[in-house]
Design an enzyme around this catalytic site. Sequence first.
Site, PDB file in Angstrom:
ATOM      1  N   SER A   1       0.835  -1.195   0.000  1.00  0.00           N
ATOM      2  CA  SER A   1       0.000   0.000   0.000  1.00  0.00           C
ATOM      3  C   SER A   1       0.877   1.255   0.000  1.00  0.00           C
ATOM      4  O   SER A   1       1.730   1.407  -0.885  1.00  0.00           O
ATOM      5  CB  SER A   1      -0.956  -0.052   1.198  1.00  0.00           C
ATOM      6  OG  SER A   1      -1.991   0.879   1.082  1.00  0.00           O
TER       7      SER A   1
ATOM      8  N   ASP B   1      -9.176  -5.206  -5.275  1.00  0.00           N
ATOM      9  CA  ASP B   1      -8.613  -4.128  -4.458  1.00  0.00           C
ATOM     10  C   ASP B   1      -8.596  -2.825  -5.265  1.00  0.00           C
ATOM     11  O   ASP B   1      -8.072  -2.783  -6.382  1.00  0.00           O
ATOM     12  CB  ASP B   1      -7.205  -4.523  -4.030  1.00  0.00           C
ATOM     13  CG  ASP B   1      -6.577  -3.555  -3.037  1.00  0.00           C
ATOM     14  OD1 ASP B   1      -7.250  -2.593  -2.615  1.00  0.00           O
ATOM     15  OD2 ASP B   1      -5.400  -3.775  -2.689  1.00  0.00           O
TER      16      ASP B   1
ATOM     17  N   HIS C   1      -7.832  -5.712   0.491  1.00  0.00           N
ATOM     18  CA  HIS C   1      -6.562  -4.980   0.531  1.00  0.00           C
ATOM     19  C   HIS C   1      -5.579  -5.577   1.531  1.00  0.00           C
ATOM     20  O   HIS C   1      -4.395  -5.244   1.513  1.00  0.00           O
ATOM     21  CB  HIS C   1      -6.841  -3.510   0.881  1.00  0.00           C
ATOM     22  CG  HIS C   1      -5.659  -2.614   0.805  1.00  0.00           C
ATOM     23  ND1 HIS C   1      -4.942  -2.400  -0.352  1.00  0.00           N
ATOM     24  CD2 HIS C   1      -5.047  -1.859   1.773  1.00  0.00           C
ATOM     25  CE1 HIS C   1      -3.953  -1.548  -0.112  1.00  0.00           C
ATOM     26  NE2 HIS C   1      -3.983  -1.221   1.160  1.00  0.00           N
TER      27      HIS C   1
END
Length: 397
Positions: free
Chosen positions: A221, A287, A324
């Site tokens: 991320s 995602d 995620h």
Amino acid sequence: MNNIAGRWRLLSGKNHWEGLLNPLDIDLRSYLIHYGQMTQATYDTFISEKASKFAGASKYAKKNLFARVGLENGNPFKYNVTKYLYATSQIAVPEAFVVKPLPDDCWCKESNWIGYVAVATDEGKAVLGRRDIVIAWRGTIKTLEWINDFQFLLVPAPIVFGGKGLGDPKVHQGWYSMYTSTHPKSQFNPTSARDQVLSEIRRLVDLYRDEEISITVVGHSLGGALATLNAVDITRNGYNKPTNAPERSCPVTAFLYACPRVGELIFKKAFTELKDLRVLRVENILDIVPKYPVFPYLEVGEELKMNNQKSPYLKSPGTISTWHNLECYLHGVAGTQGLNKEFKLEVNRDIALANKSDNSLKDENLVPVSWWTEKNKGMVQQEDGSWELMDHEKDAF
């Protein structure tokens, strides 16, 4: 894990992972899980309890990190952590738009633990086939980091690209700020995260200059975005070359999980000129994070796409959070057979890990939700019967 030591250059992207992604090579599965676990460690050791005076730091000291997050038992990939990294989360908005001060959200104003540098031990080197230097970057946890994530403005990156005749590469303002900014009032950020990591890479590359070396940068991320900037920076500015032997460069590989886009067209062109750098992005198609920010932001490197809805172990359709989740990503790597084929676990990876910090697994798997917790939130009973918050090892800085 079949022959990683003998194939490490291919697994690190020498040929851009040609022929290894579809179907996904068994050694590459183990490789991606290994580096993903090193990324997950940045979450597992982070103190997010607001009541703690050490909120924003690492629970565990460098010498204990891998043992305390469960990466020692049964793991042939052995490393020592050599440096902890800290980054600032600053608010880069015009003064006229600031209507009140932001809350004091972290343990030392705007400075938080963001990752680490580690190097393979002699035992790890034997399994990996070379002396691997790893840089692991943490994803978003703190409030100010979320604000940084949403600073979509593209800005020049002169500290990374200055004076190189590349035109004017532009990158995401918030992530560039986290990577390059300092905070003079913080004991941990008188220098930037960039300066901290590059000085350690320079030291390690010089220290092991007579050995075969690789540099592997990993992140999830936000951490993937920082890893992208860091990998480009290392390669562009020659930190993958010994000081006294600049003709000898070592390969730099970035494994990025759920990574957002970092820069625009000129940044992508500058990236493609870096002959020593390879990037592999792992993406769960459900995602949304890897799809943001939108144009003119562009992706770089190669891509491994998965559909975690194919897993018979995970709840369907799942949630934005579980789509995620990094542990769910690694579960996907262990069993994906391609976007249109049925899921089958090829690597012996415990499915319980998918529930480590979320509610991802189907109830019939009988695994508690969000089971990775510090006992009693770090409250430890003293000899006199009183309780004290002790969630931070003495030498964890």
